[in-house]
Design a protein around this motif. Structure first.
Motif, PDB file in Angstrom:
ATOM      1  N   PHE B 133       0.800  -1.226   0.000  1.00 42.92           N
ATOM      2  CA  PHE B 133       0.000   0.000   0.000  1.00 42.92           C
ATOM      3  C   PHE B 133       0.834   1.278   0.000  1.00 42.92           C
ATOM      4  N   LEU B 137      -0.075   5.939  -0.444  1.00 43.77           N
ATOM      5  CA  LEU B 137      -0.033   6.912   0.651  1.00 43.77           C
ATOM      6  C   LEU B 137       0.072   8.363   0.203  1.00 43.77           C
ATOM      7  N   GLN B 184      -6.073   5.005   4.358  1.00 44.12           N
ATOM      8  CA  GLN B 184      -5.517   3.726   3.943  1.00 44.12           C
ATOM      9  C   GLN B 184      -6.411   2.561   4.341  1.00 44.12           C
ATOM     10  N   TRP B 188      -8.274   0.210   1.729  1.00 39.11           N
ATOM     11  CA  TRP B 188      -7.998  -1.234   1.766  1.00 39.11           C
ATOM     12  C   TRP B 188      -9.300  -2.023   1.743  1.00 39.11           C
TER      13      TRP B 188
END
Lengths: 228, 228
Positions: B133, B137, B184, B188
Motif C-alpha cells: 500500500f 499513501l 488507507q 484497503w
DNA sequence: TGTACATCAGTGAACGCGCGTTCACTGATGTAC
DNA sequence: TGTACATCAGTGAACGCGCGTTCACTGATGTAC
C-alpha cells in the motif's frame, strides 16, 4: 406425523452439524473431518454415512444453513426497524450483518471464503445465498438519482441473471430492478470489504474501530444512492 | 562473491517455490504438500529439509515474496503515472492491484485469505504487507477536507500502531499522518471488497463488469477524500 | 599439481498419524397380521 | 396380545492413500596445504 425414528435421525443430524461447526471454528474448513466428528459423538466413523452421503454433502448442508441463519438474523432486524428511513434501515442491517459475522465467524468463513479447492457448491445454494441480501433490496429501491451508477445499471439491465428479476420483484415490489441489482452488488462488496477483513483479524493493531469504518462506508453509500 | 554452491542453493529454492505456487494454484493453500513438491522436482521428500526448516517456513517465504511481488507491480504503475492528478493515480493503482490479483490469483489468496488454521504469520511479514500500500499513501495525503472521516482520523491519532507513523512519513512526506492512515484502512477495505469477491469467482453470473464496479468505488472514494 | 580432509546435497527406511470410504455383519426397533 | 418379518442404526475390519518429519547414511563437490 414424524415417526420417532425420523425424530431421532433429525436429532443425530443436528448433533453432527453442531460438532462439524465446532471443528470448523477450531481448525477452519480444512479441519473438518468426518472421523473426528464421529469420535466426538462417541460413534464409529462409518456410522456417519447413514446420515450424509459424504463429506461434501455435509458441507453443503452447513453452507445452506449458514445462509439461512444469517438471513434470519437480518430479517429480525429488518422487522424491528421497518418504520424508519431507508438510510437508518441500511445502517441497522449493515450492523446486524457485522454482528452476526463476528458472533459466527466459523459460519461466516464457510459462506464468504473459498470452502475448499475441491468443493463445488451445488446450484440450489444460490437462492439461499440471495436470502442474506433480500432485506436490503427494498432499501436499495428507495432514493433519488444515482448518476454515478449509470454504467453499472446499464450492465444489469443488459444481463439477465436467472432468477434475479424475480428475486428483486418479490422483495422490493415496484422498484427499478437494474438499480436494485446494481446497488446490491456494490453494497455487497462494501460490506464484504469491511467485515471479512475484521473477521479474519486483519484489522488487529491498526488502531481504528471497525464499527466506525462500517458506519462511514454505509453513510457514503447511502449518499451515493441518494437515500433519504 | 556468491559461490557456485550458494548459486545452486538459490536456484533450487526458486524451483521449490515455483512448484509450491503451482500447487497452490491447483489446490489452494491446503493443497500445498512438501512431498508432492519433491516428487515434482524429481527428488525425495526429505531432501527439501535441506532448503526449508519445515512447511511453515516455506509458506512464510511465499507470503513475503507475494507481498513484494504485488508491491513491485504497483511501484511500476506509480512511476508511470507520477505526473498525473491524485485521482487519476488512484484509479491507475487500483486497476493495477486488480490486474495483479487476477493474474496471480494463487498469490492473492495467499495474502488475502487465511492461509491455514495452524499457520501464524511471523512479525517480519508486517513490513512487507505494508509495502503493497505504500504507493497509495502520497495520494491519500493530497486533497481537501474530509469531514466524514473525522472520527476515523481521531482514532488513528489516538492509536499508535508500531511503525505506522514512520511508514507514512517515509512514503508521504509532509502529509497529515492520521488522515493518511484513516484513508488507507478505508481504501484497503474497498479494494478488498471488490477484488477478493472477483478473484473468488463470487461475481460469476451477476451480469456486471467488476472493472466498472471498481471504477465506481474508487471515484466515490476520491470524492469522499476531496481528491483533485 | 596432488593429496587429505571438510562440507553438504540427497537418499531410503522408518515413525506415527489421519483421512474418506466400502463392505458384510449384528442387533435393536418398528410394523403387519 | 403375540408372532413373523422388515427396516435400519451402528459396528469392526479393511483399503489405499498421503502427510510432515527424523535419522543414519552415501557420495559428490569444494577447500587447504
Amino acid at each position: 406425523m414424524t415417526t420417532p425414528r425420523q425424530r431421532y435421525r433429525d436429532q443425530v443430524r443436528t448433533e453432527i452439524k453442531e460438532a462439524a461447526l465446532g471443528q470448523i471454528r477450531a481448525g477452519g474448513v480444512a479441519g473438518l473431518s468426518l472421523n473426528a466428528i464421529a469420535k466426538q459423538l462417541g460413534v464409529s466413523g462409518p456410522a456417519l454415512y447413514k446420515y450424509y452421503r459424504n463429506r461434501d454433502d455435509l458441507l453443503t448442508e452447513l453452507i445452506i444453513e449458514g445462509y439461512d441463519h444469517a438471513a434470519h438474523h437480518l430479517a429480525e432486524t429488518a422487522a424491528a426497524v421497518e418504520t424508519q428511513t431507508p438510510r437508518a434501515r441500511l445502517h441497522a442491517l449493515a450492523t446486524a450483518y457485522r454482528t452476526w459475522s463476528l458472533e459466527n465467524p466459523h459460519r461466516f468463513q464457510l459462506l464468504a471464503g473459498t470452502p475448499s479447492p475441491t468443493y463445488q457448491a451445488p446450484p440450489e445454494t444460490v437462492d439461499h445465498a440471495r436470502g442474506v441480501f433480500s432485506r436490503f433490496l427494498p432499501i436499495l429501491g428507495a432514493g433519488g438519482d444515482w448518476p454515478a451508477g449509470a454504467t453499472l445499471q446499464e450492465q444489469m439491465r443488459a444481463a439477465d441473471s436467472p432468477g434475479a428479476v424475480d428475486w428483486v420483484e418479490r422483495n422490493a415490489p415496484g422498484a427499478d430492478v437494474p438499480r436494485v441489482l446494481a446497488g446490491q452488488v456494490a453494497l455487497w462488496s462494501r460490506l464484504h470489504g469491511v467485515i471479512s477483513l475484521e473477521v479474519q483479524g486483519a484489522f488487529a493493531g491498526m488502531g481504528h474501530d471497525p464499527a466506525t469504518l462500517l458506519t462511514l462506508e454505509m453513510d457514503t453509500f447511502a449518499d451515493m444512492l441518494g437515500l433519504p
